[in-house]
Scaffold this motif. Structure first.
Motif, PDB file in Angstrom:
ATOM      1  N   MET A  61       0.799  -1.227   0.000  1.00  0.00           N
ATOM      2  CA  MET A  61       0.000   0.000   0.000  1.00  0.00           C
ATOM      3  C   MET A  61       0.834   1.280   0.000  1.00  0.00           C
ATOM      4  O   MET A  61       0.288   2.378  -0.081  1.00  0.00           O
ATOM      5  N   LEU A  62       2.149   1.165   0.094  1.00  0.00           N
ATOM      6  CA  LEU A  62       3.014   2.334   0.134  1.00  0.00           C
ATOM      7  C   LEU A  62       3.376   2.799  -1.280  1.00  0.00           C
ATOM      8  O   LEU A  62       3.479   1.983  -2.201  1.00  0.00           O
ATOM      9  N   PRO A  63       3.582   4.095  -1.473  1.00  0.00           N
ATOM     10  CA  PRO A  63       3.968   4.601  -2.805  1.00  0.00           C
ATOM     11  C   PRO A  63       5.275   3.976  -3.288  1.00  0.00           C
ATOM     12  O   PRO A  63       6.172   3.678  -2.490  1.00  0.00           O
ATOM     13  N   GLU A  64       5.378   3.788  -4.589  1.00  0.00           N
ATOM     14  CA  GLU A  64       6.571   3.181  -5.180  1.00  0.00           C
ATOM     15  C   GLU A  64       7.825   3.996  -4.884  1.00  0.00           C
ATOM     16  O   GLU A  64       8.915   3.443  -4.731  1.00  0.00           O
ATOM     17  N   GLU A  65       7.691   5.323  -4.809  1.00  0.00           N
ATOM     18  CA  GLU A  65       8.867   6.172  -4.605  1.00  0.00           C
ATOM     19  C   GLU A  65       9.531   5.930  -3.255  1.00  0.00           C
ATOM     20  O   GLU A  65      10.687   6.306  -3.040  1.00  0.00           O
ATOM     21  N   PHE A  66       8.812   5.279  -2.326  1.00  0.00           N
ATOM     22  CA  PHE A  66       9.389   4.958  -1.027  1.00  0.00           C
ATOM     23  C   PHE A  66       9.650   3.461  -0.883  1.00  0.00           C
ATOM     24  O   PHE A  66       9.866   2.960   0.212  1.00  0.00           O
ATOM     25  N   GLY A  67       9.609   2.741  -2.012  1.00  0.00           N
ATOM     26  CA  GLY A  67       9.926   1.330  -2.011  1.00  0.00           C
ATOM     27  C   GLY A  67       8.738   0.408  -1.874  1.00  0.00           C
ATOM     28  O   GLY A  67       8.904  -0.812  -1.802  1.00  0.00           O
ATOM     29  N   GLY A  68       7.531   0.977  -1.843  1.00  0.00           N
ATOM     30  CA  GLY A  68       6.332   0.162  -1.679  1.00  0.00           C
ATOM     31  C   GLY A  68       5.815  -0.406  -2.985  1.00  0.00           C
ATOM     32  O   GLY A  68       6.391  -0.206  -4.055  1.00  0.00           O
ATOM     33  N   GLY A  69       4.679  -1.104  -2.874  1.00  0.00           N
ATOM     34  CA  GLY A  69       4.106  -1.745  -4.050  1.00  0.00           C
ATOM     35  C   GLY A  69       3.328  -0.814  -4.948  1.00  0.00           C
ATOM     36  O   GLY A  69       2.972  -1.183  -6.074  1.00  0.00           O
ATOM     37  N   GLY A  70       3.013   0.383  -4.446  1.00  0.00           N
ATOM     38  CA  GLY A  70       2.339   1.371  -5.288  1.00  0.00           C
ATOM     39  C   GLY A  70       0.828   1.260  -5.344  1.00  0.00           C
ATOM     40  O   GLY A  70       0.178   2.013  -6.067  1.00  0.00           O
ATOM     41  N   PHE A  71       0.236   0.336  -4.567  1.00  0.00           N
ATOM     42  CA  PHE A  71      -1.222   0.227  -4.554  1.00  0.00           C
ATOM     43  C   PHE A  71      -1.785   1.182  -3.493  1.00  0.00           C
ATOM     44  O   PHE A  71      -2.284   0.772  -2.444  1.00  0.00           O
ATOM     45  N   THR A  72      -1.707   2.464  -3.788  1.00  0.00           N
ATOM     46  CA  THR A  72      -2.136   3.467  -2.810  1.00  0.00           C
ATOM     47  C   THR A  72      -3.647   3.670  -2.794  1.00  0.00           C
ATOM     48  O   THR A  72      -4.159   4.357  -1.915  1.00  0.00           O
ATOM     49  N   ASP A  73      -4.360   3.108  -3.771  1.00  0.00           N
ATOM     50  CA  ASP A  73      -5.817   3.250  -3.794  1.00  0.00           C
ATOM     51  C   ASP A  73      -6.454   2.359  -2.734  1.00  0.00           C
ATOM     52  O   ASP A  73      -6.003   1.239  -2.461  1.00  0.00           O
ATOM     53  N   VAL A  74      -7.500   2.862  -2.125  1.00  0.00           N
ATOM     54  CA  VAL A  74      -8.181   2.146  -1.035  1.00  0.00           C
ATOM     55  C   VAL A  74      -8.907   0.910  -1.559  1.00  0.00           C
ATOM     56  O   VAL A  74      -9.034  -0.092  -0.852  1.00  0.00           O
ATOM     57  N   PHE A  75      -9.366   0.963  -2.797  1.00  0.00           N
ATOM     58  CA  PHE A  75     -10.074  -0.173  -3.382  1.00  0.00           C
ATOM     59  C   PHE A  75      -9.197  -1.425  -3.356  1.00  0.00           C
ATOM     60  O   PHE A  75      -9.627  -2.491  -2.900  1.00  0.00           O
ATOM     61  N   MET A 306     -21.116  -2.412  -0.137  1.00  0.00           N
ATOM     62  CA  MET A 306     -21.010  -1.114   0.527  1.00  0.00           C
ATOM     63  C   MET A 306     -19.549  -0.722   0.725  1.00  0.00           C
ATOM     64  O   MET A 306     -19.173   0.444   0.553  1.00  0.00           O
ATOM     65  N   THR A 307     -18.734  -1.702   1.069  1.00  0.00           N
ATOM     66  CA  THR A 307     -17.312  -1.439   1.291  1.00  0.00           C
ATOM     67  C   THR A 307     -16.618  -1.011   0.009  1.00  0.00           C
ATOM     68  O   THR A 307     -15.880  -0.012  -0.021  1.00  0.00           O
ATOM     69  N   LEU A 308     -16.857  -1.742  -1.061  1.00  0.00           N
ATOM     70  CA  LEU A 308     -16.221  -1.402  -2.337  1.00  0.00           C
ATOM     71  C   LEU A 308     -16.724  -0.066  -2.874  1.00  0.00           C
ATOM     72  O   LEU A 308     -15.962   0.704  -3.468  1.00  0.00           O
ATOM     73  N   HIS A 309     -18.000   0.220  -2.665  1.00  0.00           N
ATOM     74  CA  HIS A 309     -18.555   1.504  -3.098  1.00  0.00           C
ATOM     75  C   HIS A 309     -17.881   2.652  -2.347  1.00  0.00           C
ATOM     76  O   HIS A 309     -17.471   3.653  -2.955  1.00  0.00           O
ATOM     77  N   ALA A 310     -17.755   2.515  -1.034  1.00  0.00           N
ATOM     78  CA  ALA A 310     -17.096   3.554  -0.239  1.00  0.00           C
ATOM     79  C   ALA A 310     -15.644   3.725  -0.672  1.00  0.00           C
ATOM     80  O   ALA A 310     -15.137   4.854  -0.758  1.00  0.00           O
ATOM     81  N   ALA A 311     -14.969   2.611  -0.971  1.00  0.00           N
ATOM     82  CA  ALA A 311     -13.576   2.682  -1.412  1.00  0.00           C
ATOM     83  C   ALA A 311     -13.452   3.423  -2.732  1.00  0.00           C
ATOM     84  O   ALA A 311     -12.558   4.268  -2.911  1.00  0.00           O
ATOM     85  N   ARG A 312     -14.344   3.140  -3.679  1.00  0.00           N
ATOM     86  CA  ARG A 312     -14.313   3.810  -4.976  1.00  0.00           C
ATOM     87  C   ARG A 312     -14.556   5.306  -4.828  1.00  0.00           C
ATOM     88  O   ARG A 312     -13.913   6.133  -5.465  1.00  0.00           O
ATOM     89  N   GLN A 313     -15.514   5.666  -3.984  1.00  0.00           N
ATOM     90  CA  GLN A 313     -15.809   7.077  -3.763  1.00  0.00           C
ATOM     91  C   GLN A 313     -14.619   7.791  -3.115  1.00  0.00           C
ATOM     92  O   GLN A 313     -14.284   8.917  -3.457  1.00  0.00           O
ATOM     93  N   LEU A 314     -13.984   7.113  -2.169  1.00  0.00           N
ATOM     94  CA  LEU A 314     -12.819   7.688  -1.495  1.00  0.00           C
ATOM     95  C   LEU A 314     -11.678   7.906  -2.480  1.00  0.00           C
ATOM     96  O   LEU A 314     -11.026   8.957  -2.485  1.00  0.00           O
ATOM     97  N   ASP A 315     -11.442   6.921  -3.331  1.00  0.00           N
ATOM     98  CA  ASP A 315     -10.382   7.047  -4.328  1.00  0.00           C
ATOM     99  C   ASP A 315     -10.669   8.147  -5.349  1.00  0.00           C
ATOM    100  O   ASP A 315      -9.745   8.719  -5.937  1.00  0.00           O
ATOM    101  N   ALA A 316     -11.961   8.456  -5.538  1.00  0.00           N
ATOM    102  CA  ALA A 316     -12.350   9.510  -6.477  1.00  0.00           C
ATOM    103  C   ALA A 316     -12.271  10.897  -5.857  1.00  0.00           C
ATOM    104  O   ALA A 316     -12.549  11.899  -6.520  1.00  0.00           O
ATOM    105  N   GLY A 317     -11.898  10.952  -4.573  1.00  0.00           N
ATOM    106  CA  GLY A 317     -11.754  12.240  -3.912  1.00  0.00           C
ATOM    107  C   GLY A 317     -13.014  12.782  -3.287  1.00  0.00           C
ATOM    108  O   GLY A 317     -13.060  13.950  -2.880  1.00  0.00           O
TER     109      GLY A 317
END
Length: 385
Positions: A61-75, A306-317
């Protein structure tokens, strides 16, 4: 009801790969160790964390620039957490705990702070981390914390006490929330970055818990703990904002964790009902059992959507304060119902430690409490109507 192959939202090849990786890890590494870790009580499964770290699960879940996998989206984080907590709720949450530490850093931190404090969380030798908010007199009401951070030359002096802090004593790095202006509530809260060996910082004994024993909780005591100004996270008074942003993410991810545990209980009860015979026929053919399983399947599907819907909305800002609370409320209470229903379906065997459902029932109770109790979630939802 088996999860079919039709995706709710199309996944990338990378997303499918991380989900399959976590599915296999949950089945082969987590599920077989669940009872052992529960019985060990206050001994965190560091070896499982290391195995997960070696294949990129602890930092995905960490950004690639810090060595993570880059999956920063909540979904994607929800897809992963659901699989891991299907294996075991406590171990699954323990493996991904560094994500909760990273959220306020990503929300408030400078580029230098992010590089300094997030980079050590990547790779097979990843450090353990902790988020310290709760106090003896303040649980869900984070604005009422009384731990003080007084301005001194070159930084701040922290005095106070935290309680029920996950990974306290084990963690190398901490985000600590304290009051820089005691006259204010939420606007007086500021966040700080600390290391375990900071002078004046000490830890209580492991707290005895009902469930999720893979995660050890302790009290933290602060006695004139000096924190340099460069380790203040964001500006003074921004801590509560960072905490609320963290809660929006963590509540949705914990909803996914609860849904995974609920699915585990349902699948276990379903298999038992198909193979256990009572009164001359499989118990799934008894209406009361069949209807109970139907209720489990229906609630799980609702919670997951409900969980996936909330995650998508969160990722959309979007503002998901209410949606995140809804997802957590629905998923946590679904998990509690489904684990209760699994125990009920297994009868006396469900009550026995020979089967995992009694442990899962104890484990998921935490999901109705942490990051805001169910009562608080209903209050948050009502304020967003």
């Amino acid at each position: 009801m088996a999860r079919n192959n039709v995706e709710y939202w199309p996944l990338s090849d990378e997303q499918r790969a991380i989900v399959e990786l976590c599915k296999d890890f949950a089945a082969n590494e987590i599920r077989p160790r669940g009872r052992e870790v529960d019985e060990a009580d206050t001994v965190p499964p560091e070896d499982i964390f290391r195995k997960a770290a070696e294949i990129g699960i602890t930092d995905f879940m960490l950004p690639e620039e810090f060595g993570g996998g880059g999956f920063t989206d909540v979904f994607t984080q929800c897809l992963v957490q659901e699989q891991l907590c299907w294996g075991d709720p406590g171990i699954g949450n323990f493996i991904c705990a560094n994500g909760f530490f990273a959220d306020p850093l990503l929300a408030l931190g400078s580029d230098l702070q992010k590089k300094k404090w997030l980079s050590p969380l990547a790779g097979p030798d990843a450090l353990f981390t902790s988020l310290a908010t709760t106090e003896p007199g303040s649980g869900s009401d984070s604005a009422s914390i009384v731990t003080r951070a007084d301005k001194v030359e070159g930084g701040y002096s922290i005095n106070g006490q935290k309680s029920w802090i996950s990974n306290a004593g084990l963690a190398d790095q901490y985000v600590v929330f304290a009051k820089t202006d005691p006259s204010e509530r939420s606007r007086g809260v500021t966040a700080f970055l600390l290391r375990k060996d900071t002078p004046g910082m000490s830890f209580g004994e492991p707290m005895k818990k009902m469930g999720q024993r893979a995660i050890v909780c302790r009290e933290i005591f602060f006695d004139n703990v000096f924190v340099p100004e460069e380790d203040r996270l964001g500006e003074e008074g921004q801590g509560f904002y960072g905490l609320m942003k963290t809660f929006d993410v963590s509540r949705v991810v914990l909803a996914a964790a609860a849904t995974g545990a609920a699915r585990a209980a349902y699948e276990y009860a379903l298999e038992y009902a198909r193979t256990r015979t009572q009164f001359g026929k499989p118990i799934i053919e008894h209406q009361a059992v069949a209807f109970r399983l139907a209720d489990m399947a229906t609630r799980i599907e609702s919670a997951w959507l409900m969980t996936l819907h909330a995650a998508r909305q969160l990722d959309a800002g979007e503002n998901v304060n209410g949606l995140a609370a809804m997802a957590k409320l629905q998923a946590s209470e679904t998990a509690m119902f489904c684990t209760w229903a699994a125990v009920q379906t297994l009868g006396g065997w469900g009550y026995s430690r020979e089967y995992p459902v009694e442990q899962w029932m104890r484990d998921v109770k935490l999901e109705e409490i942490e990051e805001g109790t169910s009562d608080i979630m209903r209050l948050v939802i009502s304020r967003n109507l």
